[in-house]
Design a protein around this motif. Sequence first.
Motif, PDB file in Angstrom:
ATOM      1  N   CYS A 117       0.825  -1.209   0.000  1.00  9.95           N
ATOM      2  CA  CYS A 117       0.000   0.000   0.000  1.00  9.95           C
ATOM      3  C   CYS A 117       0.858   1.257   0.000  1.00  9.95           C
ATOM      4  CB  CYS A 117      -0.931  -0.011   1.214  1.00  9.95           C
ATOM      5  SG  CYS A 117      -0.086   0.158   2.806  1.00  9.95           S
ATOM      6  N   GLU A 118       0.179   2.383   0.008  1.00 10.04           N
ATOM      7  CA  GLU A 118       0.847   3.683  -0.010  1.00 10.04           C
ATOM      8  C   GLU A 118       1.452   3.994   1.350  1.00 10.04           C
ATOM      9  OE1 GLU A 118      -0.462   8.377  -0.292  1.00 10.04           O
ATOM     10  OE2 GLU A 118      -1.646   6.860  -1.347  1.00 10.04           O
ATOM     11  N   LEU A 119       2.664   4.510   1.326  1.00 13.48           N
ATOM     12  CA  LEU A 119       3.382   4.902   2.532  1.00 13.48           C
ATOM     13  C   LEU A 119       3.635   6.395   2.516  1.00 13.48           C
ATOM     14  CD1 LEU A 119       5.176   4.244   5.077  1.00 13.48           C
ATOM     15  CD2 LEU A 119       7.080   3.921   3.456  1.00 13.48           C
ATOM     16  N   TYR A 120       3.427   7.028   3.654  1.00 16.71           N
ATOM     17  CA  TYR A 120       3.796   8.430   3.849  1.00 16.71           C
ATOM     18  C   TYR A 120       4.840   8.432   4.956  1.00 16.71           C
ATOM     19  CZ  TYR A 120       3.182  13.507   4.131  1.00 16.71           C
ATOM     20  OH  TYR A 120       3.378  14.872   4.091  1.00 16.71           O
ATOM     21  N   SER A 121       6.105   8.565   4.587  1.00 14.19           N
ATOM     22  CA  SER A 121       7.226   8.409   5.510  1.00 14.19           C
ATOM     23  C   SER A 121       7.864   9.763   5.787  1.00 14.19           C
ATOM     24  CB  SER A 121       8.263   7.456   4.892  1.00 14.19           C
ATOM     25  OG  SER A 121       9.470   7.476   5.627  1.00 14.19           O
ATOM     26  N   VAL A 122       7.973  10.105   7.080  1.00 17.39           N
ATOM     27  CA  VAL A 122       8.487  11.419   7.473  1.00 17.39           C
ATOM     28  C   VAL A 122       9.661  11.265   8.442  1.00 17.39           C
ATOM     29  CG1 VAL A 122       7.924  13.654   8.501  1.00 17.39           C
ATOM     30  CG2 VAL A 122       6.164  12.386   7.240  1.00 17.39           C
ATOM     31  N   PHE A 177       7.995  10.335   0.569  1.00  8.46           N
ATOM     32  CA  PHE A 177       8.990  10.380   1.632  1.00  8.46           C
ATOM     33  C   PHE A 177       9.376  11.836   1.879  1.00  8.46           C
ATOM     34  CE2 PHE A 177       9.198   6.295  -0.371  1.00  8.46           C
ATOM     35  CZ  PHE A 177       9.414   5.399   0.663  1.00  8.46           C
ATOM     36  N   VAL A 178       9.329  12.233   3.133  1.00  6.68           N
ATOM     37  CA  VAL A 178       9.709  13.593   3.520  1.00  6.68           C
ATOM     38  C   VAL A 178      10.956  13.501   4.385  1.00  6.68           C
ATOM     39  CG1 VAL A 178       8.977  15.732   4.608  1.00  6.68           C
ATOM     40  CG2 VAL A 178       7.277  14.268   3.490  1.00  6.68           C
ATOM     41  N   ILE A 179      12.020  14.161   3.946  1.00  7.65           N
ATOM     42  CA  ILE A 179      13.315  14.081   4.613  1.00  7.65           C
ATOM     43  C   ILE A 179      13.743  15.477   5.047  1.00  7.65           C
ATOM     44  CG2 ILE A 179      15.747  13.455   4.337  1.00  7.65           C
ATOM     45  CD1 ILE A 179      14.865  11.398   2.266  1.00  7.65           C
ATOM     46  N   SER A 180      14.236  15.582   6.266  1.00  7.37           N
ATOM     47  CA  SER A 180      14.730  16.858   6.761  1.00  7.37           C
ATOM     48  C   SER A 180      16.098  17.161   6.172  1.00  7.37           C
ATOM     49  CB  SER A 180      14.831  16.821   8.287  1.00  7.37           C
ATOM     50  OG  SER A 180      15.571  17.927   8.772  1.00  7.37           O
ATOM     51  N   GLY A 181      16.308  18.422   5.865  1.00  4.63           N
ATOM     52  CA  GLY A 181      17.610  18.826   5.366  1.00  4.63           C
ATOM     53  C   GLY A 181      18.613  19.112   6.464  1.00  4.63           C
ATOM     54  N   SER A 182      18.121  19.257   7.703  1.00  8.17           N
ATOM     55  CA  SER A 182      19.012  19.577   8.826  1.00  8.17           C
ATOM     56  C   SER A 182      18.451  18.954  10.097  1.00  8.17           C
ATOM     57  CB  SER A 182      19.148  21.093   8.985  1.00  8.17           C
ATOM     58  OG  SER A 182      17.866  21.709   9.062  1.00  8.17           O
ATOM     59  N   ASP A 183      18.542  17.650  10.176  1.00  9.80           N
ATOM     60  CA  ASP A 183      17.926  16.885  11.243  1.00  9.80           C
ATOM     61  C   ASP A 183      18.987  16.447  12.244  1.00  9.80           C
ATOM     62  OD1 ASP A 183      16.589  14.979  12.827  1.00  9.80           O
ATOM     63  OD2 ASP A 183      15.275  14.422  11.169  1.00  9.80           O
ATOM     64  N   GLN A 184      18.929  16.981  13.459  1.00  7.76           N
ATOM     65  CA  GLN A 184      19.963  16.633  14.442  1.00  7.76           C
ATOM     66  C   GLN A 184      19.750  15.248  15.042  1.00  7.76           C
ATOM     67  OE1 GLN A 184      20.114  18.449  18.303  1.00  7.76           O
ATOM     68  NE2 GLN A 184      17.994  19.203  18.198  1.00  7.76           N
ATOM     69  N   PHE A 185      18.551  14.691  14.901  1.00 15.96           N
ATOM     70  CA  PHE A 185      18.265  13.386  15.494  1.00 15.96           C
ATOM     71  C   PHE A 185      18.461  12.226  14.517  1.00 15.96           C
ATOM     72  CE2 PHE A 185      15.206  15.403  18.778  1.00 15.96           C
ATOM     73  CZ  PHE A 185      16.293  15.806  19.532  1.00 15.96           C
ATOM     74  N   VAL A 186      18.354  12.495  13.231  1.00 19.28           N
ATOM     75  CA  VAL A 186      18.639  11.475  12.216  1.00 19.28           C
ATOM     76  C   VAL A 186      19.947  11.896  11.541  1.00 19.28           C
ATOM     77  CG1 VAL A 186      17.825  10.241  10.178  1.00 19.28           C
ATOM     78  CG2 VAL A 186      16.169  11.086  11.861  1.00 19.28           C
ATOM     79  N   ARG A 212      14.308  22.029   7.534  1.00 15.98           N
ATOM     80  CA  ARG A 212      13.877  22.226   8.909  1.00 15.98           C
ATOM     81  C   ARG A 212      14.544  21.156   9.778  1.00 15.98           C
ATOM     82  NH1 ARG A 212      11.982  26.312   7.074  1.00 15.98           N
ATOM     83  NH2 ARG A 212       9.857  27.115   7.300  1.00 15.98           N
ATOM     84  N   GLY A 213      14.456  21.332  11.075  1.00 11.72           N
ATOM     85  CA  GLY A 213      14.926  20.316  11.998  1.00 11.72           C
ATOM     86  C   GLY A 213      13.944  19.168  12.084  1.00 11.72           C
ATOM     87  N   HIS A 214      14.212  18.265  13.002  1.00 14.62           N
ATOM     88  CA  HIS A 214      13.429  17.040  13.113  1.00 14.62           C
ATOM     89  C   HIS A 214      11.951  17.331  13.388  1.00 14.62           C
ATOM     90  CE1 HIS A 214      13.262  12.687  13.686  1.00 14.62           C
ATOM     91  NE2 HIS A 214      12.521  12.879  14.769  1.00 14.62           N
ATOM     92  N   MET A 215      11.670  18.111  14.409  1.00 17.67           N
ATOM     93  CA  MET A 215      10.294  18.368  14.815  1.00 17.67           C
ATOM     94  C   MET A 215       9.535  19.170  13.764  1.00 17.67           C
ATOM     95  SD  MET A 215       8.183  17.723  17.247  1.00 17.67           S
ATOM     96  CE  MET A 215       6.888  18.301  18.344  1.00 17.67           C
ATOM     97  N   LEU A 216      10.123  20.238  13.264  1.00 11.04           N
ATOM     98  CA  LEU A 216       9.425  21.068  12.285  1.00 11.04           C
ATOM     99  C   LEU A 216       9.215  20.339  10.966  1.00 11.04           C
ATOM    100  CD1 LEU A 216      10.786  24.691  12.803  1.00 11.04           C
ATOM    101  CD2 LEU A 216       8.479  23.834  13.208  1.00 11.04           C
ATOM    102  N   THR A 217      10.106  19.431  10.630  1.00 11.17           N
ATOM    103  CA  THR A 217       9.879  18.610   9.437  1.00 11.17           C
ATOM    104  C   THR A 217       8.603  17.800   9.598  1.00 11.17           C
ATOM    105  OG1 THR A 217      12.216  18.443   8.837  1.00 11.17           O
ATOM    106  CG2 THR A 217      10.773  16.683   8.068  1.00 11.17           C
TER     107      THR A 217
END
Length: 248
Positions: A117-122, A177-186, A212-217
Amino acid sequence: MLDDVLLKFGRDGDDVDLAFERHDSDQTSHVICFLPWRTPFALAQRFRLVPSQYLACYVLPNAIVSSEPHLCAAAIRLLVDDALALIGDTGLGSRAVVAGLSTGTAPATRVANLVGCELYSVASGDRGELTIWESPACAKIRAKAEAKGYHLEDFTAALSGLNPIDNLSGISPASRFVISGSDQFVPDARRQRFRQALRRDVPDCEVWEIERGHMLTMVEAMRAFNTQLSKGAAGHRNGREVQQLNRA
């Protein structure tokens, strides 16, 4: 600063606790969501990380990031088994839309791969064990695991086949798939390897990046997802929403 909210106000508890919560809502919805690690339902609602429409929303067990490698795997399997049973009971099959946020992308990607099925991955990384070993969010867990005598290879063996990077081949090509450009946790290496895997294994899926960072992403991504839900667009490509998200 918002990235520290999940750590400061997140759910405390024993890292060997396999208990999870499933919040059921709209029985006509096709959406199943997995929240981030240590995120209680009320906090997720406050920051609008909960989809505006959903069939079920899972609060992860603490043990999904555990100092015991086998419990990390057991936590994912418990969530996946419950979601698969729900999808089977409702007859959704591949019509389901599975959303995963941060650590929640591990069970979400596994479910979507098995169901097709369809996945929405953040805010996903490629491999859970490497994220545990490298992310500052997991530093205490890693230290506790090392004090018990565990090593990275113990987590690699336990999580084999359960990581997001292992579960891409069967998902719907309508996945996003949504990926953060500046994620301190990933860590950056985990995001870069995940991007490479997406280009290789699911080239037709959409990949969006937010500076954005992790949370704002997660906040921005769920805002776009809820806009699609309100327009009945879940399960369909929507270029306008992609453009809005990329400008965020």
